[in-house]
Design a protein around this motif. Structure first.
Motif, PDB file in Angstrom:
ATOM      1  N   ARG A   1      24.572 -15.722   2.744  1.00 20.41           N
ATOM      2  CA  ARG A   1      23.535 -16.571   2.150  1.00 20.41           C
ATOM      3  C   ARG A   1      22.119 -16.039   2.425  1.00 20.41           C
ATOM      4  O   ARG A   1      21.139 -16.723   2.166  1.00 20.41           O
ATOM      5  N   LYS A   2      22.058 -14.827   3.009  1.00 21.34           N
ATOM      6  CA  LYS A   2      20.791 -14.108   3.249  1.00 21.34           C
ATOM      7  C   LYS A   2      19.795 -14.909   4.092  1.00 21.34           C
ATOM      8  O   LYS A   2      18.575 -14.849   3.880  1.00 21.34           O
ATOM      9  N   ILE A   3      20.314 -15.622   5.059  1.00 21.12           N
ATOM     10  CA  ILE A   3      19.448 -16.407   5.933  1.00 21.12           C
ATOM     11  C   ILE A   3      18.495 -15.501   6.709  1.00 21.12           C
ATOM     12  O   ILE A   3      17.320 -15.840   6.926  1.00 21.12           O
ATOM     13  N   HIS A   4      18.993 -14.324   7.140  1.00 24.47           N
ATOM     14  CA  HIS A   4      18.146 -13.405   7.892  1.00 24.47           C
ATOM     15  C   HIS A   4      16.945 -12.951   7.049  1.00 24.47           C
ATOM     16  O   HIS A   4      15.835 -12.798   7.559  1.00 24.47           O
ATOM     17  N   ALA A   5      17.178 -12.739   5.749  1.00 28.67           N
ATOM     18  CA  ALA A   5      16.089 -12.320   4.865  1.00 28.67           C
ATOM     19  C   ALA A   5      15.067 -13.437   4.700  1.00 28.67           C
ATOM     20  O   ALA A   5      13.846 -13.200   4.685  1.00 28.67           O
ATOM     21  N   TYR A   6      15.548 -14.673   4.589  1.00 31.66           N
ATOM     22  CA  TYR A   6      14.640 -15.804   4.421  1.00 31.66           C
ATOM     23  C   TYR A   6      13.829 -16.085   5.693  1.00 31.66           C
ATOM     24  O   TYR A   6      12.686 -16.531   5.632  1.00 31.66           O
ATOM     25  N   VAL A   7      14.449 -15.827   6.858  1.00 31.16           N
ATOM     26  CA  VAL A   7      13.699 -15.988   8.108  1.00 31.16           C
ATOM     27  C   VAL A   7      12.555 -14.979   8.167  1.00 31.16           C
ATOM     28  O   VAL A   7      11.433 -15.308   8.577  1.00 31.16           O
ATOM     29  N   ARG A   8      12.840 -13.747   7.735  1.00 29.81           N
ATOM     30  CA  ARG A   8      11.770 -12.741   7.675  1.00 29.81           C
ATOM     31  C   ARG A   8      10.673 -13.177   6.701  1.00 29.81           C
ATOM     32  O   ARG A   8       9.485 -13.047   6.991  1.00 29.81           O
ATOM     33  N   ASN A   9      11.087 -13.679   5.553  1.00 26.02           N
ATOM     34  CA  ASN A   9      10.106 -14.134   4.561  1.00 26.02           C
ATOM     35  C   ASN A   9       9.256 -15.295   5.101  1.00 26.02           C
ATOM     36  O   ASN A   9       8.057 -15.380   4.831  1.00 26.02           O
ATOM     37  N   GLN A  10       9.908 -16.178   5.843  1.00 26.85           N
ATOM     38  CA  GLN A  10       9.192 -17.331   6.391  1.00 26.85           C
ATOM     39  C   GLN A  10       8.081 -16.875   7.330  1.00 26.85           C
ATOM     40  O   GLN A  10       6.982 -17.437   7.327  1.00 26.85           O
ATOM     41  N   SER A  11       8.378 -15.846   8.153  1.00 25.31           N
ATOM     42  CA  SER A  11       7.361 -15.367   9.090  1.00 25.31           C
ATOM     43  C   SER A  11       6.156 -14.776   8.358  1.00 25.31           C
ATOM     44  O   SER A  11       5.047 -14.725   8.889  1.00 25.31           O
ATOM     45  N   GLU A  12       6.380 -14.342   7.089  1.00 17.16           N
ATOM     46  CA  GLU A  12       5.297 -13.774   6.277  1.00 17.16           C
ATOM     47  C   GLU A  12       4.755 -14.773   5.254  1.00 17.16           C
ATOM     48  O   GLU A  12       3.909 -14.426   4.427  1.00 17.16           O
ATOM     49  N   LYS A  13       5.292 -16.024   5.300  1.00 18.26           N
ATOM     50  CA  LYS A  13       4.920 -17.065   4.332  1.00 18.26           C
ATOM     51  C   LYS A  13       5.130 -16.559   2.902  1.00 18.26           C
ATOM     52  O   LYS A  13       4.280 -16.731   2.012  1.00 18.26           O
ATOM     53  N   LYS A  14       6.296 -15.966   2.696  1.00 20.67           N
ATOM     54  CA  LYS A  14       6.626 -15.319   1.423  1.00 20.67           C
ATOM     55  C   LYS A  14       7.718 -16.107   0.702  1.00 20.67           C
ATOM     56  O   LYS A  14       8.817 -16.293   1.222  1.00 20.67           O
ATOM     57  N   TRP A  15       7.418 -16.565  -0.518  1.00 24.61           N
ATOM     58  CA  TRP A  15       8.375 -17.336  -1.337  1.00 24.61           C
ATOM     59  C   TRP A  15       9.091 -16.358  -2.259  1.00 24.61           C
ATOM     60  O   TRP A  15       8.529 -15.906  -3.260  1.00 24.61           O
ATOM     61  N   HIS A  16      10.349 -16.028  -1.913  1.00 21.44           N
ATOM     62  CA  HIS A  16      11.070 -15.013  -2.685  1.00 21.44           C
ATOM     63  C   HIS A  16      12.562 -15.324  -2.667  1.00 21.44           C
ATOM     64  O   HIS A  16      13.126 -15.679  -1.638  1.00 21.44           O
ATOM     65  N   HIS A  17      13.216 -15.174  -3.832  1.00 26.74           N
ATOM     66  CA  HIS A  17      14.614 -15.575  -3.984  1.00 26.74           C
ATOM     67  C   HIS A  17      15.595 -14.697  -3.218  1.00 26.74           C
ATOM     68  O   HIS A  17      16.653 -15.151  -2.783  1.00 26.74           O
ATOM     69  N   GLU A  18      15.321 -13.421  -3.028  1.00 21.37           N
ATOM     70  CA  GLU A  18      16.178 -12.447  -2.344  1.00 21.37           C
ATOM     71  C   GLU A  18      17.509 -12.201  -3.058  1.00 21.37           C
ATOM     72  O   GLU A  18      18.449 -11.675  -2.462  1.00 21.37           O
ATOM     73  N   ASN A  19      17.623 -12.608  -4.319  1.00 22.46           N
ATOM     74  CA  ASN A  19      18.833 -12.342  -5.102  1.00 22.46           C
ATOM     75  C   ASN A  19      20.093 -12.824  -4.385  1.00 22.46           C
ATOM     76  O   ASN A  19      21.125 -12.166  -4.367  1.00 22.46           O
ATOM     77  N   MET A  20      20.000 -14.002  -3.800  1.00 18.17           N
ATOM     78  CA  MET A  20      21.107 -14.577  -3.054  1.00 18.17           C
ATOM     79  C   MET A  20      22.091 -15.248  -4.014  1.00 18.17           C
ATOM     80  O   MET A  20      21.713 -16.138  -4.772  1.00 18.17           O
ATOM     81  N   LYS A  21      23.373 -14.808  -3.989  1.00 16.47           N
ATOM     82  CA  LYS A  21      24.338 -15.344  -4.952  1.00 16.47           C
ATOM     83  C   LYS A  21      25.762 -15.468  -4.408  1.00 16.47           C
ATOM     84  O   LYS A  21      26.596 -16.141  -5.011  1.00 16.47           O
TER      85      LYS A  21
END
Length: 320
Positions: free
Chosen positions: A115-135
């Motif tokens: 579910r790409k949680i690790h990618a979203y945690v990285r995005n959160q630290s950068e305040k970045k709203w991005h889908h990460e193509n999670m499917k």
């Protein structure tokens, strides 16, 4: 006549120490994690619970009284097994204590990668709203459990909640609950191409060292995730790095490594599809409680009845 001695090189709850002292009436029980508590008693100890590196210098000489060691870890590969075997010291491990926390970690890593949680945690630290193509979904997929002991079986049990097919590998090849198909280590090439996830839970022995080389990663699906919470030396780390770099596998969740702590120059830190934890998958608030109540005390009762402790008795020839 001097009392028989038992060293517990751990900090236990008072209720457990009271029970142990009542069981070993007439014994001197020395307990505490701090080395200063037990160091002067090593030469006279008949039982040691919680082996520490360096104890062998005092405990394994010709005239030592040591007869039984209760390991405080499931893996015993770091202990002086040859010296213990030569001295005919009984050895029991902490196998089974980790079943709950490690199986939870396995699924945390699997779900995190899926579910790409690790990618979203990285995005959160950068305040970045991005889908990460999670499917991707974990439901209905195939999990290979390499090492169906207590941890592997608990992992298989959880997998059934997700409707997963579980392929297991164990030394005996005997069936186990929650495992749809059981194989032996020689069948790895048969099951790896079928797995969407591969979770390694085997101990480190002469048979499992470098069990996973580039050949095994090549046999896996390019969409498959590799999870290792067993021992780092079970995997040829350079081969894993190569497999990740060449997209032979989709990613990895790693709690153990060939050399620990993992060096800062390791390429593993740089992969965005790798989750790293620092050999903590077995950490739990209930560790000492489970080990003491389910393993140490039952084994102590057996030992005091002049029998061989049977819970997690280690076969030196097998290494576990």
């Amino acid at each position: 006549m001097s009392k028989r001695k038992m060293i517990i090189a751990q900090d236990l709850q008072e209720k457990h120490l009271t029970e142990i002292r009542e069981l070993a009436s007439g014994w001197e029980v020395i307990a505490g994690r701090d080395e200063s508590v037990w160091r002067s008693h090593l030469a006279d100890a008949e039982i040691i619970a919680g082996w520490k590196k360096g104890m062998e210098e005092t405990c394994l000489h010709e005239s030592s009284k040591l007869r039984w060691v209760q390991s405080w870890s499931a893996g015993v590969n770091s202990m002086p097994l040859q010296a213990l075997a030569k001295k005919e010291v009984l050895l029991t491990s902490a196998n089974g204590v980790h079943a709950n926390p490690i199986s939870e970690t396995i699924f945390a890593l699997m779900l995190g990668l899926t579910r790409k949680i690790h990618a979203y945690v990285r995005n959160q630290s950068e305040k970045k709203w991005h889908h990460e193509n999670m499917k991707l979904e974990i439901h209905g997929k195939t999990l290979g459990v390499i090492g169906v002991g207590a941890i592997g079986q608990e992992t298989a049990k959880i997998a059934k909640v997700f409707g997963m097919t579980v392929l297991g590998v164990r030394h005996s090849g005997k069936p186990a609950d929650f495992v749809d198909e059981m194989y032996t280590q020689g069948d790895l090439s048969t099951i790896l191409p079928r797995c969407d996830y591969v979770a390694v839970t085997v101990p480190l022995t002469s048979d499992t060292e470098r069990l996973f080389t580039y050949e095994q990663f090549k046999q896996m699906k390019s969409s498959a995730y590799f999870i290792n919470i067993g021992r780092g030396e079970v995997v040829e780390e350079a081969a894993l790095i190569q497999a990740l770099a060449e997209n032979e596998i989709a990613g990895a969740g790693l709690d153990v490594f060939e050399h620990e702590p993992l060096g800062v120059k390791s390429p593993l830190w740089e992969f965005e599809n790798v989750i790293i934890t620092p050999h903590t998958s077995g950490s739990t608030e209930f560790y000492n409680e489970r080990l003491t109540e389910n393993i140490l005390i039952p084994n102590l009762k057996t030992y005091l009845s002049d029998r061989v402790p049977s819970v997690n008795f280690v076969d030196y020839k097998k290494g576990y």
